[in-house]
Design a protein around this motif. Structure first.
Motif, PDB file in Angstrom:
ATOM      1  N   PRO A  69     -18.402   6.870  -3.029  1.00 15.00           N
ATOM      2  CA  PRO A  69     -18.257   8.004  -2.096  1.00 15.00           C
ATOM      3  C   PRO A  69     -16.918   8.727  -2.274  1.00 15.00           C
ATOM      4  CG  PRO A  69     -19.101   6.068  -0.962  1.00 15.00           C
ATOM      5  CD  PRO A  69     -18.710   5.622  -2.331  1.00 15.00           C
ATOM      6  N   THR A  70     -15.850   7.973  -2.531  1.00 13.19           N
ATOM      7  CA  THR A  70     -14.548   8.628  -2.737  1.00 13.19           C
ATOM      8  C   THR A  70     -14.607   9.548  -3.956  1.00 13.19           C
ATOM      9  OG1 THR A  70     -13.573   6.553  -1.996  1.00 13.19           O
ATOM     10  CG2 THR A  70     -12.059   8.179  -2.888  1.00 13.19           C
TER      11      THR A  70
ATOM     12  N   LEU B  37     -16.175  16.825  -5.628  1.00 12.28           N
ATOM     13  CA  LEU B  37     -16.636  18.048  -4.971  1.00 12.28           C
ATOM     14  C   LEU B  37     -15.477  18.992  -4.702  1.00 12.28           C
ATOM     15  CD1 LEU B  37     -19.495  17.107  -2.550  1.00 12.28           C
ATOM     16  CD2 LEU B  37     -19.319  19.216  -3.860  1.00 12.28           C
ATOM     17  N   ILE B  38     -14.364  18.428  -4.252  1.00 14.42           N
ATOM     18  CA  ILE B  38     -13.189  19.268  -4.005  1.00 14.42           C
ATOM     19  C   ILE B  38     -12.762  19.947  -5.308  1.00 14.42           C
ATOM     20  CG2 ILE B  38     -10.750  19.271  -3.299  1.00 14.42           C
ATOM     21  CD1 ILE B  38     -11.370  16.857  -1.528  1.00 14.42           C
TER      22      ILE B  38
ATOM     23  N   SER C 144     -10.238  10.778 -10.247  1.00 14.70           N
ATOM     24  CA  SER C 144     -11.693  10.733 -10.376  1.00 14.70           C
ATOM     25  C   SER C 144     -12.104  10.110 -11.708  1.00 14.70           C
ATOM     26  CB  SER C 144     -12.343  12.097 -10.139  1.00 14.70           C
ATOM     27  OG  SER C 144     -11.880  13.027 -11.050  1.00 14.70           O
TER      28      SER C 144
ATOM     29  N   MET D  44     -17.211  10.983  -5.221  1.00 17.19           N
ATOM     30  CA  MET D  44     -18.045  12.166  -4.941  1.00 17.19           C
ATOM     31  C   MET D  44     -17.237  13.215  -4.169  1.00 17.19           C
ATOM     32  SD  MET D  44     -20.979  11.487  -6.271  1.00 17.19           S
ATOM     33  CE  MET D  44     -21.560  10.019  -7.104  1.00 17.19           C
ATOM     34  N   ILE D  45     -16.484  12.763  -3.180  1.00 18.36           N
ATOM     35  CA  ILE D  45     -15.718  13.711  -2.359  1.00 18.36           C
ATOM     36  C   ILE D  45     -14.640  14.389  -3.208  1.00 18.36           C
ATOM     37  CG2 ILE D  45     -14.116  13.910  -0.404  1.00 18.36           C
ATOM     38  CD1 ILE D  45     -15.719  11.563   0.877  1.00 18.36           C
ATOM     39  N   ILE D  46     -13.889  13.585  -3.948  1.00 19.05           N
ATOM     40  CA  ILE D  46     -12.823  14.168  -4.770  1.00 19.05           C
ATOM     41  C   ILE D  46     -13.404  15.159  -5.774  1.00 19.05           C
ATOM     42  CG2 ILE D  46     -11.051  13.689  -6.495  1.00 19.05           C
ATOM     43  CD1 ILE D  46     -10.490  11.096  -5.223  1.00 19.05           C
TER      44      ILE D  46
ATOM     45  N   LEU E 272      -5.984  14.559  -8.410  1.00 21.61           N
ATOM     46  CA  LEU E 272      -7.415  14.482  -8.072  1.00 21.61           C
ATOM     47  C   LEU E 272      -8.246  14.268  -9.334  1.00 21.61           C
ATOM     48  CD1 LEU E 272      -7.918  17.296  -5.392  1.00 21.61           C
ATOM     49  CD2 LEU E 272      -7.727  14.836  -5.039  1.00 21.61           C
TER      50      LEU E 272
END
Ligand code: PHE
Length: 493
Positions: A180-181, A187-188, A323, A183-185, A319
């Motif tokens: 999940p981390t 996406l940003i 990732s 995916m969030i990073i 970031l």
């Protein structure tokens, strides 16, 4: 009594399988592969490969793991004695990958650190090859590079820690945090990327279809190659992971979710990477074609250069490299688990001992890639083990199951008995005919290429030792391992 480890939840299993699939291949391999093989038109062979090889094989491997509830070699040996060596062969391929994969994760960690104040300066190529890696001529090793050794030790410590905690408390929890981390990073990153000036030109270049390419056989080979590597199939990984599933699990659905999640991430990475390349092309006044690369060059030379030119460059750098780190480490855990499970079952070892011997050996070998000649070694081993390991082992796997053991119908009944989506003739056709034909063709093409032109023009004796000999060597060591009998105490419930 069945003492086999088990996933705590279905989501935990899915995140681990997705964590294995989503790796460096998604971020740095897919975008350039798609671009070079027809852009928008590549999606046709790609989707075809996903539906005729990727997901069908994933279903097959999930079924084998769930049905035989053992490591890959043990599962195959339960199908037929002669198949055990295919399992060891795949386990050894994973082992070889596990010796160099942590190096790339270590570089990512170091570059996340270098992002503070963009330490790579203006000449990113010279920084990476000379200042960071202190590279020597191809073929010689030189000494160990501290810049690589230190993050490498950190990466191995994390790997040993997670593996030591076991399947449910280690691998599952790690993936529940990492994926999940990630995916969030990511996406940003992609959202920032598409708002950059020039992004649109990059995306246009990425999606513009070159329809003629569909007629080209090598484009189809590239699509199948991408799917195999990206989904971590024919690496013994997915069999091992699914052997920890509870007995009644929806196999087919899990395979579709894993396959589509991986491809979605791949598409997202394509959008992010090309938006950023579009920005770079605009800044430097060049065409997209001139700035496209993949692999190590993309991540550690081109990206640092672009990152320096971006607003909030340090943050963006962190970031991006975090990732890469997360995508890499979750795949690393999955390859490590394959040989730990295999060794543990074959030699009746405790998990701790299996980790110590298996991952310990991998750790020692990994030090060779931390030398000044490490990059050339990594590049060679990676190329040969993927082209002649995975593709060939995958070919042997499907042919043995479909044509020698002839158990496709049994496997189908097992999967159908507990899955919402029922398998049909398309599944047996994909595994029994389409995949073997494409993989066979792929092998011949690769062989022709590599025998004609030495890979990257590296020294021939070097290619022989660390390329050919290694790729063939793992088959023999695999065969050697089958001569030892399985302990009588069986792990089957
Ligand atoms: N599936 C991973 C990726 O896409 C690659 C990988 C394959 C990693 C096999 C480990 C083992 O990057």
């Amino acid at each position: 009594m069945n003492e086999r480890s088990q996933w705590g939840t279905r989501l935990g299993f899915l995140l681990a399988a997705i964590g294995s699939a989503v790796g460096l291949g998604n971020i740095w391999r897919f975008p350039a592969t798609a671009y070079e093989n027809g852009g928008g038109a590549f999606f046709i062979p790609y989707l075809f490969a996903l539906l005729t090889a990727g997901i069908p094989i994933l279903i097959m491997e999930f079924t084998i793991g769930n049905k035989y509830r053992s490591s890959a070699p043990r599962s195959f040996s339960k199908i037929s004695k002669g198949m055990e060596w295919i399992g060891w062969w795949q386990v050894l391929i994973s082992f070889v990958i596990s010796t160099y994969y942590p190096i790339i994760i270590a570089w990512s960690l170091m570059f996340a650190y270098y992002s503070f104040g963009t330490k790579w300066g203006a000449d990113t190529s010279s920084f990476f090859f000379n200042d960071f890696l202190s590279m020597t001529d191809p073929g010689s090793f030189g000494s160990i590079v501290p810049n690589v050794l230190i993050p490498l030790l950190i990466v191995w410590t994390i790997v040993f820690f997670i593996m030591g905690k076991g399947v449910k408390k280690g691998i599952e929890i790690a993936n529940r945090i990492f994926i999940p981390t990630l995916m969030i990073i990511f996406l940003i990153i992609v959202i920032c990327a598409v708002t950059l000036p020039g992004a649109l030109e990059g995306l246009n270049a990425f999606f513009e279809p070159n329809w003629e390419s569909i007629m080209d056989g090598s484009v189809w080979v590239a699509a199948y190659g991408q799917i195999f590597f990206s989904l971590s199939i024919a690496f013994a990984i997915m069999i091992t992971y699914s052997s920890y599933l509870p007995k009644k699990s929806d196999i087919t659905n899990n395979a579709f979710i894993t396959g589509f999640a991986n491809s979605s991430f791949e598409l997202l990475a394509g959008i992010g990477v090309f938006a950023i390349l579009g920005f770079m092309a605009l800044q430097s006044g060049s065409s997209i074609d001139e700035v496209v690369t993949s692999g190590v060059g993309l991540a550690f030379v081109v990206f640092p250069e672009i990152i320096s030119q971006m607003p909030a460059s340090s943050l963006f750098g962190i970031l991006f490299f975090v990732s890469l780190f997360l995508a890499g480490i979750s795949s690393m855990i999955s390859i490590t688990e394959t040989y730990i499970a295999g060794v543990q079952e074959k030699f009746s070892l405790s998990r701790g001992k299996a980790i110590l011997f298996g991952a310990g050996l991998s750790f020692i070998i990994s030090l060779f890639y931390a030398t000044q000649g490490g990059l050339v070694l990594l590049d060679t081993v990676d190329y040969f083990i993927n082209n002649y390991g995975v593709a060939l082992a995958g070919l042997f796997e499907v042919v043995a199951i479909a044509w020698f053991a002839r158990i496709l119908k049994d496997l189908q009944n097992h999967a159908d008995g507990q899955s919402a989506i029922k398998l049909g003739w398309w599944w047996r056709l994909s595994i029994g005919v389409i995949t073997p034909v494409v993989l066979g063709y792929m092998m011949l093409q690769n062989l022709r290429n590599d025998l004609e032109i030495p890979y990257e023009g590296y020294p021939l004796d070097f290619l022989f030792n660390f390329g050919w000999l290694l790729a063939i060597g793992v088959m023999f060591i695999g065969a050697l391992l089958t001569t030892k009998k399985w302990p009588s105490k069986d792990h089957e419930a």
